[in-house]
Motif scaffolding. Structure first.
Motif, PDB file in Angstrom:
ATOM      1  N   LEU A  79      -4.277   4.231  45.742  1.00 63.93           N
ATOM      2  CA  LEU A  79      -5.308   5.180  45.316  1.00 63.93           C
ATOM      3  C   LEU A  79      -6.350   4.558  44.401  1.00 63.93           C
ATOM      4  O   LEU A  79      -7.506   4.965  44.405  1.00 63.93           O
ATOM      5  CB  LEU A  79      -4.665   6.352  44.562  1.00 63.93           C
ATOM      6  N   LEU A  80      -5.943   3.580  43.586  1.00 61.85           N
ATOM      7  CA  LEU A  80      -6.779   3.090  42.500  1.00 61.85           C
ATOM      8  C   LEU A  80      -6.910   1.576  42.547  1.00 61.85           C
ATOM      9  O   LEU A  80      -6.016   0.878  43.013  1.00 61.85           O
ATOM     10  CB  LEU A  80      -6.167   3.477  41.150  1.00 61.85           C
ATOM     11  N   ASP A  81      -8.038   1.073  42.039  1.00 58.22           N
ATOM     12  CA  ASP A  81      -8.208  -0.377  41.855  1.00 58.22           C
ATOM     13  C   ASP A  81      -7.659  -0.816  40.497  1.00 58.22           C
ATOM     14  O   ASP A  81      -7.100  -1.913  40.370  1.00 58.22           O
ATOM     15  CB  ASP A  81      -9.684  -0.757  41.955  1.00 58.22           C
ATOM     16  N   GLU A  82      -7.831   0.044  39.506  1.00 60.09           N
ATOM     17  CA  GLU A  82      -7.358  -0.236  38.152  1.00 60.09           C
ATOM     18  C   GLU A  82      -6.624   0.986  37.617  1.00 60.09           C
ATOM     19  O   GLU A  82      -6.897   2.114  38.046  1.00 60.09           O
ATOM     20  CB  GLU A  82      -8.521  -0.582  37.215  1.00 60.09           C
ATOM     21  N   ALA A  83      -5.714   0.759  36.685  1.00 62.08           N
ATOM     22  CA  ALA A  83      -4.970   1.878  36.109  1.00 62.08           C
ATOM     23  C   ALA A  83      -4.686   1.617  34.644  1.00 62.08           C
ATOM     24  O   ALA A  83      -4.538   0.465  34.212  1.00 62.08           O
ATOM     25  CB  ALA A  83      -3.656   2.105  36.855  1.00 62.08           C
ATOM     26  N   LYS A  84      -4.614   2.704  33.898  1.00 66.30           N
ATOM     27  CA  LYS A  84      -4.269   2.637  32.477  1.00 66.30           C
ATOM     28  C   LYS A  84      -2.835   3.083  32.291  1.00 66.30           C
ATOM     29  O   LYS A  84      -2.467   4.198  32.653  1.00 66.30           O
ATOM     30  CB  LYS A  84      -5.217   3.515  31.640  1.00 66.30           C
ATOM     31  N   PHE A  85      -2.004   2.198  31.752  1.00 69.00           N
ATOM     32  CA  PHE A  85      -0.621   2.498  31.412  1.00 69.00           C
ATOM     33  C   PHE A  85      -0.598   2.862  29.930  1.00 69.00           C
ATOM     34  O   PHE A  85      -0.989   2.053  29.092  1.00 69.00           O
ATOM     35  CB  PHE A  85       0.280   1.278  31.643  1.00 69.00           C
ATOM     36  N   THR A  86      -0.137   4.063  29.618  1.00 72.78           N
ATOM     37  CA  THR A  86      -0.119   4.520  28.225  1.00 72.78           C
ATOM     38  C   THR A  86       1.314   4.591  27.718  1.00 72.78           C
ATOM     39  O   THR A  86       2.140   5.326  28.272  1.00 72.78           O
ATOM     40  CB  THR A  86      -0.796   5.895  28.095  1.00 72.78           C
ATOM     41  N   LEU A  87       1.590   3.811  26.689  1.00 72.81           N
ATOM     42  CA  LEU A  87       2.899   3.826  26.036  1.00 72.81           C
ATOM     43  C   LEU A  87       2.847   4.777  24.857  1.00 72.81           C
ATOM     44  O   LEU A  87       2.004   4.638  23.971  1.00 72.81           O
ATOM     45  CB  LEU A  87       3.262   2.421  25.550  1.00 72.81           C
ATOM     46  N   THR A  88       3.717   5.780  24.849  1.00 69.18           N
ATOM     47  CA  THR A  88       3.819   6.709  23.735  1.00 69.18           C
ATOM     48  C   THR A  88       5.190   6.548  23.087  1.00 69.18           C
ATOM     49  O   THR A  88       5.987   5.715  23.501  1.00 69.18           O
ATOM     50  CB  THR A  88       3.634   8.165  24.207  1.00 69.18           C
ATOM     51  N   SER A  89       5.476   7.377  22.112  1.00 67.92           N
ATOM     52  CA  SER A  89       6.775   7.297  21.434  1.00 67.92           C
ATOM     53  C   SER A  89       7.920   7.742  22.323  1.00 67.92           C
ATOM     54  O   SER A  89       9.084   7.453  22.053  1.00 67.92           O
ATOM     55  CB  SER A  89       6.761   8.143  20.158  1.00 67.92           C
ATOM     56  N   THR A  90       7.607   8.434  23.429  1.00 66.73           N
ATOM     57  CA  THR A  90       8.668   8.986  24.283  1.00 66.73           C
ATOM     58  C   THR A  90       8.691   8.439  25.704  1.00 66.73           C
ATOM     59  O   THR A  90       9.723   8.495  26.366  1.00 66.73           O
ATOM     60  CB  THR A  90       8.540  10.521  24.385  1.00 66.73           C
ATOM     61  N   ASP A  91       7.545   7.912  26.192  1.00 66.46           N
ATOM     62  CA  ASP A  91       7.538   7.454  27.576  1.00 66.46           C
ATOM     63  C   ASP A  91       6.337   6.571  27.881  1.00 66.46           C
ATOM     64  O   ASP A  91       5.400   6.450  27.085  1.00 66.46           O
ATOM     65  CB  ASP A  91       7.562   8.644  28.541  1.00 66.46           C
ATOM     66  N   LEU A  92       6.401   5.948  29.066  1.00 67.33           N
ATOM     67  CA  LEU A  92       5.253   5.280  29.662  1.00 67.33           C
ATOM     68  C   LEU A  92       4.684   6.234  30.689  1.00 67.33           C
ATOM     69  O   LEU A  92       5.411   6.730  31.562  1.00 67.33           O
ATOM     70  CB  LEU A  92       5.682   3.969  30.336  1.00 67.33           C
ATOM     71  N   ARG A  93       3.374   6.496  30.603  1.00 68.52           N
ATOM     72  CA  ARG A  93       2.772   7.431  31.543  1.00 68.52           C
ATOM     73  C   ARG A  93       1.499   6.837  32.147  1.00 68.52           C
ATOM     74  O   ARG A  93       0.770   6.095  31.491  1.00 68.52           O
ATOM     75  CB  ARG A  93       2.473   8.767  30.883  1.00 68.52           C
ATOM     76  N   ILE A  94       1.278   7.164  33.412  1.00 66.64           N
ATOM     77  CA  ILE A  94       0.104   6.700  34.151  1.00 66.64           C
ATOM     78  C   ILE A  94      -0.447   7.886  34.918  1.00 66.64           C
ATOM     79  O   ILE A  94       0.311   8.599  35.588  1.00 66.64           O
ATOM     80  CB  ILE A  94       0.463   5.572  35.138  1.00 66.64           C
ATOM     81  N   ILE A  95      -1.753   8.107  34.822  1.00 68.36           N
ATOM     82  CA  ILE A  95      -2.409   9.209  35.505  1.00 68.36           C
ATOM     83  C   ILE A  95      -3.642   8.675  36.214  1.00 68.36           C
ATOM     84  O   ILE A  95      -4.383   7.862  35.648  1.00 68.36           O
ATOM     85  CB  ILE A  95      -2.807  10.328  34.517  1.00 68.36           C
ATOM     86  N   GLY A  96      -3.864   9.096  37.449  1.00 63.58           N
ATOM     87  CA  GLY A  96      -5.051   8.631  38.149  1.00 63.58           C
ATOM     88  C   GLY A  96      -5.418   9.516  39.325  1.00 63.58           C
ATOM     89  O   GLY A  96      -4.583  10.256  39.854  1.00 63.58           O
ATOM     90  N   MET A  97      -6.692   9.426  39.722  1.00 64.29           N
ATOM     91  CA  MET A  97      -7.194  10.149  40.894  1.00 64.29           C
ATOM     92  C   MET A  97      -8.029   9.186  41.712  1.00 64.29           C
ATOM     93  O   MET A  97      -8.776   8.373  41.161  1.00 64.29           O
ATOM     94  CB  MET A  97      -8.034  11.355  40.463  1.00 64.29           C
ATOM     95  N   ASP A  98      -7.910   9.261  43.030  1.00 70.58           N
ATOM     96  CA  ASP A  98      -8.675   8.337  43.867  1.00 70.58           C
ATOM     97  C   ASP A  98     -10.157   8.692  43.806  1.00 70.58           C
ATOM     98  O   ASP A  98     -10.523   9.817  43.453  1.00 70.58           O
ATOM     99  CB  ASP A  98      -8.157   8.376  45.304  1.00 70.58           C
ATOM    100  N   PRO A  99     -11.049   7.741  44.108  1.00 68.38           N
ATOM    101  CA  PRO A  99     -12.495   7.990  43.976  1.00 68.38           C
ATOM    102  C   PRO A  99     -13.000   9.172  44.790  1.00 68.38           C
ATOM    103  O   PRO A  99     -13.953   9.844  44.395  1.00 68.38           O
ATOM    104  CB  PRO A  99     -13.113   6.671  44.474  1.00 68.38           C
ATOM    105  N   ALA A 100     -12.363   9.450  45.929  1.00 75.10           N
ATOM    106  CA  ALA A 100     -12.797  10.576  46.762  1.00 75.10           C
ATOM    107  C   ALA A 100     -12.281  11.913  46.255  1.00 75.10           C
ATOM    108  O   ALA A 100     -12.614  12.962  46.815  1.00 75.10           O
ATOM    109  CB  ALA A 100     -12.334  10.360  48.203  1.00 75.10           C
ATOM    110  N   LYS A 101     -11.458  11.877  45.201  1.00 73.45           N
ATOM    111  CA  LYS A 101     -10.857  13.088  44.608  1.00 73.45           C
ATOM    112  C   LYS A 101     -10.028  13.874  45.625  1.00 73.45           C
ATOM    113  O   LYS A 101     -10.000  15.104  45.629  1.00 73.45           O
ATOM    114  CB  LYS A 101     -11.930  13.978  43.973  1.00 73.45           C
ATOM    115  N   VAL A 102      -9.340  13.134  46.486  1.00 75.19           N
ATOM    116  CA  VAL A 102      -8.445  13.741  47.471  1.00 75.19           C
ATOM    117  C   VAL A 102      -7.018  13.771  46.957  1.00 75.19           C
ATOM    118  O   VAL A 102      -6.272  14.718  47.233  1.00 75.19           O
ATOM    119  CB  VAL A 102      -8.509  12.962  48.808  1.00 75.19           C
TER     120      VAL A 102
END
Length: 259
Positions: free
Chosen positions: A32-55
């Protein structure tokens, strides 16, 4: 100078037990994505993304408890790590089920993969913009839990006959078939007596069509989750939830096809 010296004071350090599982998550993202942001919090690793076509929209959560080691600086609520997914996928390609460690600095990330030969890769920590959706919550008329490999095989067979998958369900069964108006048809019918249908709830009979390319790519996650929670309504988005034995969760939402 060793690579270790280049991350002298990491702002975060985590070690995941299975690089192969981690790679499957990265592969799903890269569809879906060329690049992604991995977010480390105090409770988990989370990644959220949407493809460019918003499908299609994807959320990945890996709980802190799934890691062998998990540390972030005490004064930080979160640490962001940005990756080029093709580069990350190439680093992980062919790696077997050994632990992978990530050390994070402001501008770089050190990946260490254990094995007969320990390997280290120094990658840039990219600034990745993510469209924040504020938590997507959908109402569905149909909810089913199915064996993932059965659905994956059916979608693979449908690929030979159609670019669209049609899903049809009522209180007694769920049917997955090729969505073309003409040509050969491939159909998978799961009734309540089917061993591949674990659970089925249908408030009202529902039918919808979805692009097979998007659907097929995410079904590779059956490698980390035996069953899939599948939810939809007539001509509304499809929601798929995958849960691995370590508690990791993948949520995938796909817009209905207009063709």
């Amino acid at each position: 100078m060793s690579l270790e010296v280049e991350i002298e004071n990491p702002v975060a350090r985590v070690k995941y037990p299975d690089v192969k599982t981690f790679k499957e998550l990265v592969v799903a993202l890269s569809k879906l994505l060329d690049e992604a942001k991995f977010t480390l919090t105090s409770t988990d690793l989370r990644i959220i993304g949407m493809d460019p076509a918003k499908v299609a929209y994807i959320e990945i959560h890996i709980p802190k408890e799934a890691f062998l080691e998990y540390e972030i600086e005490e004064d930080r609520e979160l640490v962001d790590v940005g990756f080029n997914l093709k580069v990350l996928g190439d680093v992980l390609e062919g790696r077997k089920g050994n632990p992978i460690e990530m050390k994070v600095a402001q501008d770089k990330v050190l990946l260490s993969i254990e094995g007969a030969i320990n390997r280290r890769f120094l990658l840039p920590n990219l600034e990745v913009a993510v469209e924040e959706l504020g938590g997507v919550r959908l109402e569905h008329d149909v909810k089913a839990i199915v064996i993932g490999d059965v659905v994956k095989k059916a979608v693979s067979d449908i690929r030979a006959t159609s670019d669209v998958v049609e899903i049809d369900a009522d209180e007694s069964q769920i049917v997955i078939r090729s969505g073309g108006e003409t040509g050969p048809k491939v159909t998978l019918k799961l009734t309540r007596e089917s061993s591949a249908l674990i659970d089925l709830e249908a408030k009202t009979p529902s039918k919808a069509r979805y692009d097979i390319t998007y659907l097929e790519s995410t079904l590779n996650l059956t490698k980390i989750a035996e069953s899939i929670e599948l939810m939809f309504s007539t001509d509304k988005p499809l929601e798929l939830n995958f849960k691995s034995p370590d508690g990791s969760m993948v949520r995938y939402i796909l817009a209905p096809s207009t063709t």
